[in-house]
Design a protein around this motif. Structure first.
Motif, short mmCIF file in Angstrom:
data_model
loop_
_atom_site.label_atom_id
_atom_site.label_comp_id
_atom_site.label_asym_id
_atom_site.label_seq_id
_atom_site.Cartn_x
_atom_site.Cartn_y
_atom_site.Cartn_z
N ARG A 87 0.81 -1.22 0.00
CA ARG A 87 0.00 0.00 0.00
C ARG A 87 0.84 1.27 0.00
O ARG A 87 0.34 2.34 -0.32
N ASN A 90 4.64 2.08 -4.99
CA ASN A 90 3.87 2.41 -6.18
C ASN A 90 3.91 1.23 -7.14
O ASN A 90 4.62 1.26 -8.14
N ARG A 116 -8.40 -0.99 -1.76
CA ARG A 116 -8.93 0.31 -2.22
C ARG A 116 -7.98 0.95 -3.21
O ARG A 116 -8.39 1.44 -4.27
N ASP A 117 -6.71 0.92 -2.89
CA ASP A 117 -5.70 1.52 -3.75
C ASP A 117 -5.68 0.84 -5.13
O ASP A 117 -5.65 1.48 -6.18
N ARG A 119 -8.02 -0.81 -6.62
CA ARG A 119 -9.24 -0.54 -7.42
C ARG A 119 -9.19 0.85 -8.02
O ARG A 119 -9.61 1.05 -9.18
N ILE A 120 -8.67 1.80 -7.24
CA ILE A 120 -8.55 3.16 -7.79
C ILE A 120 -7.66 3.13 -9.04
O ILE A 120 -7.91 3.81 -10.02
N LYS A 121 -6.64 2.27 -8.99
CA LYS A 121 -5.71 2.21 -10.12
C LYS A 121 -6.23 1.32 -11.25
O LYS A 121 -5.53 1.05 -12.22
N GLY A 122 -7.43 0.81 -11.10
CA GLY A 122 -8.07 0.10 -12.21
C GLY A 122 -7.93 -1.41 -12.20
O GLY A 122 -8.36 -2.08 -13.14
N GLU A 139 -15.78 -4.98 -0.54
CA GLU A 139 -15.03 -4.01 -1.36
C GLU A 139 -14.29 -4.64 -2.54
O GLU A 139 -13.60 -3.95 -3.27
N ASP A 141 -14.20 -6.92 -6.21
CA ASP A 141 -15.08 -7.13 -7.37
C ASP A 141 -15.73 -8.50 -7.31
O ASP A 141 -16.81 -8.71 -7.84
#
Ligand code: M6R
Length: 364
Positions: A87, A90, A116-117, A119-122, A139, A141
């Motif tokens: 987390r 990068n 969360r991180d 998912r934000i990044k796709g 949280e 998919d």
């Protein structure tokens, strides 16, 4: 509520055959793997070019095992990372990255933050958890539930086996999608994995060799766990189990690393627990045992039933039924859990509630 067992940890170890059976139940229908709840888009999944398995503690160790299977069967590069590291760096995440978050409780703070991180990044995120409706389940998919039922002892035991079983199913699915495994192979692997429930029952039916080995090691200050391949991944979990419940300092190493440092630790009576089941690197592991014996170590070997040769090398031999190498992750973990518990009990520790530890780590 301990069902006649002296502690929850032992009760939960004895529930492992059921965990395997329940986690696999309904997963093979008419010879095909079934993951209805993932509402899989097979095209999307077939396009995955990288897998990250993210977890903490014991769940991380289940990930180490799965990496071997995912890469072997699907040839998709797979990395396993502790969530607290993942987390804060990068990592390379794209929409064709699959992140698999593994968490018994489904509420570990670092694992959730990593989800969360990602998912934000796709990335596409699958959760593997024991707790229905937990944050990890909500949280992600898609979620694959392990069916371990409630685990009360702080030390994870049956949930670890459930995680390994669920991750193995996922590795089989990816292997099938990538053409690395045929339908016939999938059926055979599934059957053999299901058979491990009986193998565990057999291990639990006679634990005397484990008790003897534990007695021989109970007064040690340190212990080393070594193995190769799948065997080395199990060692990490064996060492964690021992240190967390008995407060005995334990470390795990890939056996090939011994000469690069840890062998310097060995002296008369130093316990070395070796996963020496029949595997492609069995002969190398025997050489490692000989090196340890030459330095006076006390060697406890987990070996395959019928292997008489190993008695010449090890001080204590714990036999387990013969299985395909990948499934030794399931079977060989059971004696390591019992070994840790026996030592902890002999040292007067509270195995269900080790000092300083909580069952789930919901803050950083
Ligand atoms: O609930 P989680 O699987 O996310 O928990 C992760 C670790 O805290 C956990 O596996 C811990 O290492 C075990 N209780 C150790 O036995």
């Amino acid at each position: 509520e301990k069902g006649g067992f002296p502690d929850f940890m032992l009760k939960e170890i004895y529930e492992e055959p059921r965990t395997i059976r329940d986690t696999l139940a309904g997963r093979m229908v008419n010879g095909h793997l079934q993951f209805d709840e993932l509402s899989l888009n097979y095209d999307e999944l077939a396009a995955i070019d990288r897998v990250y398995i993210i977890a903490c503690g014991t769940s991380y160790h289940a990930g180490l095992i799965a990496k071997n299977l995912i890469e072997a069967w699907s040839r998709i590069p797979c990395e396993v990372e502790v969530a607290s590291e993942f987390r804060y760096r990068n990592p390379i995440i794209t929409p064709s990255t699959l992140v698999v978050a593994v968490s018994q409780s489904g509420e570990t703070a670092d694992t959730l933050a990593a989800i969360r991180d990602a998912r934000i990044k796709g990335a596409k995120v699958f959760g593997i958890t024991n707790v229905v409706g937990s944050p990890v389940a909500r949280e992600s998919d898609g979620v694959i539930y392990i069916k371990a039922n409630k685990e009360i002892a702080v030390a994870a035991t049956k949930s670890f086996l459930g995680q390994v079983a669920a991750l193995t199913l996922l590795a089989m699915l990816l292997g099938q999608l990538r053409g690395g495994l045929t339908t016939a192979q999938i059926r055979m692997l599934f059957r053999e994995m299901a058979d491990t429930a009986q193998h565990i029952e057999q291990i639990l039916a006679d634990t005397s060799a484990i008790e003897e080995a534990a007695l021989a090691c109970k007064d040690a200050q340190n212990a080393l766990f070594i193995g190769r391949g799948i065997g080395s991944t199990i060692c990490y979990e064996g060492a964690l189990k021992l240190k967390e419940i008995s407060y005995l300092h334990a470390e795990a190493y890939a056996a090939g690393e011994m000469k690069h440092g840890p062998i310097a630790l060995l002296d008369e009576g130093f316990p070395v627990i070796v996963v020496a089941t029949k595997s492609p690197t069995y002969d190398k592991v025997i050489s490692n045992i000989q090196e340890c014996k030459a330095r006076g170590a006390l060697v406890v070997a987990i070996a395959t039933e019928g292997d008489e040769e190993i008695k010449k090398h090890a001080d204590h031999v714990i036999y387990i039924p013969k299985v395909r190498d990948c499934f030794s992750a399931i079977t060989a973990s059971v004696p390591l859990q019992l070994f840790a518990r026996d030592i902890a009990i002999a040292r007067g520790c509270d195995v269900d509630q080790p000092r300083n530890l909580a069952k789930s780590v919901t803050v950083e």
